[in-house]
Write a protein that holds these residues in place. Structure first.
Motif, PDB file in Angstrom:
ATOM      1  N   VAL A   1       0.834  -1.055   0.065  1.00 29.55           N
ATOM      2  CA  VAL A   1       0.067  -0.122  -0.029  1.00 29.55           C
ATOM      3  C   VAL A   1       1.017   1.132  -0.063  1.00 29.55           C
ATOM      4  N   ARG A   2       0.835   2.085  -1.050  1.00 32.45           N
ATOM      5  CA  ARG A   2       1.494   3.148  -1.302  1.00 32.45           C
ATOM      6  C   ARG A   2       2.867   3.292  -0.925  1.00 32.45           C
ATOM      7  N   PRO A   3       3.548   2.362  -1.733  1.00 31.08           N
ATOM      8  CA  PRO A   3       5.064   2.242  -1.697  1.00 31.08           C
ATOM      9  C   PRO A   3       5.372   3.412  -2.571  1.00 31.08           C
ATOM     10  N   GLY A   4       6.697   3.830  -2.373  1.00 31.15           N
ATOM     11  CA  GLY A   4       7.219   4.910  -3.156  1.00 31.15           C
ATOM     12  C   GLY A   4       7.827   4.242  -4.588  1.00 31.15           C
ATOM     13  N   ALA A   5       8.407   2.952  -4.270  1.00 29.96           N
ATOM     14  CA  ALA A   5       8.866   2.338  -5.350  1.00 29.96           C
ATOM     15  C   ALA A   5       8.836   0.758  -5.302  1.00 29.96           C
ATOM     16  N   LEU A   6       8.285  -0.033  -6.162  1.00 28.85           N
ATOM     17  CA  LEU A   6       7.963  -1.298  -6.053  1.00 28.85           C
ATOM     18  C   LEU A   6       8.745  -2.063  -7.198  1.00 28.85           C
ATOM     19  N   THR A   7       9.856  -2.889  -6.993  1.00 29.02           N
ATOM     20  CA  THR A   7      10.591  -3.502  -7.610  1.00 29.02           C
ATOM     21  C   THR A   7      10.425  -4.949  -7.682  1.00 29.02           C
ATOM     22  N   VAL A   8       9.879  -5.779  -8.333  1.00 23.66           N
ATOM     23  CA  VAL A   8       9.910  -7.195  -8.240  1.00 23.66           C
ATOM     24  C   VAL A   8      10.906  -7.919  -9.198  1.00 23.66           C
ATOM     25  N   LYS A   9      12.066  -8.481  -8.579  1.00 25.13           N
ATOM     26  CA  LYS A   9      13.168  -8.946  -9.387  1.00 25.13           C
ATOM     27  C   LYS A   9      12.714 -10.153  -9.925  1.00 25.13           C
ATOM     28  N   ARG A  10      12.471 -11.186  -9.146  1.00 21.87           N
ATOM     29  CA  ARG A  10      11.709 -12.508  -9.165  1.00 21.87           C
ATOM     30  C   ARG A  10      10.502 -12.684  -8.442  1.00 21.87           C
ATOM     31  N   PRO A  11       9.431 -12.806  -9.105  1.00 21.52           N
ATOM     32  CA  PRO A  11       8.236 -12.920  -8.204  1.00 21.52           C
ATOM     33  C   PRO A  11       8.196 -14.624  -7.596  1.00 21.52           C
ATOM     34  N   PRO A  12       7.915 -14.291  -6.365  1.00 22.59           N
ATOM     35  CA  PRO A  12       7.686 -15.707  -5.602  1.00 22.59           C
ATOM     36  C   PRO A  12       6.670 -16.732  -6.267  1.00 22.59           C
ATOM     37  N   VAL A  13       7.067 -17.875  -6.608  1.00 26.89           N
ATOM     38  CA  VAL A  13       6.226 -18.933  -7.421  1.00 26.89           C
ATOM     39  C   VAL A  13       4.951 -19.385  -6.610  1.00 26.89           C
ATOM     40  N   ASP A  14       4.837 -19.255  -5.344  1.00 24.41           N
ATOM     41  CA  ASP A  14       3.798 -19.752  -4.797  1.00 24.41           C
ATOM     42  C   ASP A  14       2.848 -18.715  -3.984  1.00 24.41           C
ATOM     43  N   LEU A  15       2.980 -17.525  -4.192  1.00 25.10           N
ATOM     44  CA  LEU A  15       2.182 -16.401  -3.716  1.00 25.10           C
ATOM     45  C   LEU A  15       2.367 -15.230  -4.762  1.00 25.10           C
ATOM     46  N   ASP A  16       1.297 -14.279  -4.753  1.00 31.34           N
ATOM     47  CA  ASP A  16       1.460 -13.036  -5.537  1.00 31.34           C
ATOM     48  C   ASP A  16       1.676 -11.663  -4.873  1.00 31.34           C
ATOM     49  N   VAL A  17       2.219 -10.757  -5.475  1.00 38.13           N
ATOM     50  CA  VAL A  17       2.431  -9.630  -4.796  1.00 38.13           C
ATOM     51  C   VAL A  17       1.697  -8.729  -5.997  1.00 38.13           C
ATOM     52  N   VAL A  18       0.671  -8.039  -5.237  1.00 39.17           N
ATOM     53  CA  VAL A  18      -0.276  -7.172  -6.108  1.00 39.17           C
ATOM     54  C   VAL A  18      -0.481  -5.801  -5.373  1.00 39.17           C
ATOM     55  N   ARG A  19      -0.137  -4.463  -6.219  1.00 34.46           N
ATOM     56  CA  ARG A  19      -0.339  -3.423  -5.542  1.00 34.46           C
ATOM     57  C   ARG A  19      -1.749  -3.263  -5.263  1.00 34.46           C
ATOM     58  N   ARG A  20      -1.982  -2.339  -4.338  1.00 36.27           N
ATOM     59  CA  ARG A  20      -3.206  -2.152  -3.780  1.00 36.27           C
ATOM     60  C   ARG A  20      -4.360  -1.559  -4.794  1.00 36.27           C
ATOM     61  N   GLN A  21      -3.871  -0.639  -5.601  1.00 31.59           N
ATOM     62  CA  GLN A  21      -4.841  -0.155  -6.653  1.00 31.59           C
ATOM     63  C   GLN A  21      -5.452  -1.261  -7.819  1.00 31.59           C
ATOM     64  N   ARG A  22      -4.546  -2.252  -7.717  1.00 32.42           N
ATOM     65  CA  ARG A  22      -4.813  -3.184  -8.900  1.00 32.42           C
ATOM     66  C   ARG A  22      -5.368  -4.607  -8.169  1.00 32.42           C
ATOM     67  N   VAL A  23      -5.598  -4.703  -6.914  1.00 28.93           N
ATOM     68  CA  VAL A  23      -5.879  -6.026  -6.325  1.00 28.93           C
ATOM     69  C   VAL A  23      -7.363  -6.239  -6.900  1.00 28.93           C
ATOM     70  N   ALA A  24      -8.028  -5.444  -6.918  1.00 30.97           N
ATOM     71  CA  ALA A  24      -9.514  -5.647  -7.261  1.00 30.97           C
ATOM     72  C   ALA A  24      -9.711  -6.116  -8.786  1.00 30.97           C
ATOM     73  N   ARG A  25      -9.000  -5.675  -9.621  1.00 28.06           N
ATOM     74  CA  ARG A  25      -8.920  -5.961 -11.087  1.00 28.06           C
ATOM     75  C   ARG A  25      -7.970  -7.287 -11.047  1.00 28.06           C
ATOM     76  N   TRP A  26      -6.972  -7.767 -10.346  1.00 29.94           N
ATOM     77  CA  TRP A  26      -6.156  -8.803 -10.499  1.00 29.94           C
ATOM     78  C   TRP A  26      -7.136  -9.953 -10.108  1.00 29.94           C
ATOM     79  N   LEU A  27      -7.986 -10.021  -9.062  1.00 33.34           N
ATOM     80  CA  LEU A  27      -8.686 -10.837  -8.429  1.00 33.34           C
ATOM     81  C   LEU A  27      -9.772 -11.334  -9.644  1.00 33.34           C
ATOM     82  N   ALA A  28     -10.373 -10.115 -10.038  1.00 33.31           N
ATOM     83  CA  ALA A  28     -11.602 -10.231 -11.020  1.00 33.31           C
ATOM     84  C   ALA A  28     -11.058 -11.067 -12.324  1.00 33.31           C
TER      85      ALA A  28
END
Length: 181
Positions: free
Chosen positions: A128-155
């Motif tokens: 929530v509200r990070p200044g910068a978010l860098t995902v070098k290698r996403p975890p394979v068994d969980l997801d990282v989704v910005r707050r503004q995108r979470v509803a759309r991602w789930l949908a």
């Protein structure tokens, strides 16, 4: 008085950390309500107390795409850097990936026991509200989704559960006894 003075000085206190976390959780809950407005099959629980030691799950989402635990991480203006196993906030390692995996596994175990059938649960970390978010290698068994995108991602996740199963899981998830080991 101490809390007031600490707040004026910008000092880090448990109360301040709790307050910032609560604001972040509220922002995630607002995004989830947008999803429910778009698709009323989605069900949510917030601040779910688990076990006897004061642990809780920030949000549990149950809908057509499955069951998810959402771990809101409110670090306003911070630099967040993530690899498959590591989560850093302003250069400091945080146990968020490990904790989120544990929450999802625990929720799966407890919901499966309550429902009488296997309930798969996927973990999400929601910055929530990070200044910068860098995902070098996403975890394979969980997801990282910005707050503004979470509803759309789930949908936009593939549908995995029919409405009757969503309602059955939600009925069990709403019971406090489900979350006690």
């Amino acid at each position: 008085m101490r809390t007031f003075l600490a707040r004026l000085a910008g000092a880090r206190t448990d109360e301040r950390a709790w307050r910032i976390g609560a604001v972040g959780e509220g922002k995630v809950a607002a995004q989830l309500e947008k999803l429910r407005a778009h698709d009323p099959r989605w069900r949510f629980l917030h601040a779910v107390p688990v076990g006897q030691r004061g642990s809780d799950i920030d949000h549990v989402a149950i809908g057509p795409a499955g069951v998810f635990t959402l771990n809101a991480k409110h670090h306003p203006g911070a630099r967040i850097w993530i690899t498959d196993e590591e989560f850093f906030v302003n250069g400091r390692w945080r146990p968020y990936i490990r904790n989120s995996r544990h929450e999802a596994a625990r929720a799966s175990r407890l919901l499966s026991r309550a429902c009488g059938f296997q309930v798969r649960v996927r973990a999400l970390i929601v910055p929530v509200r990070p200044g910068a978010l860098t995902v070098k290698r996403p975890p394979v068994d969980l997801d990282v989704v910005r707050r503004q995108r979470v509803a759309r991602w789930l949908a936009h996740q593939p549908h995995a559960l029919p409405t009757a199963i969503i309602e059955e899981i939600f009925a069990h998830a709403r019971r406090s006894t489900t979350w006690q080991p």
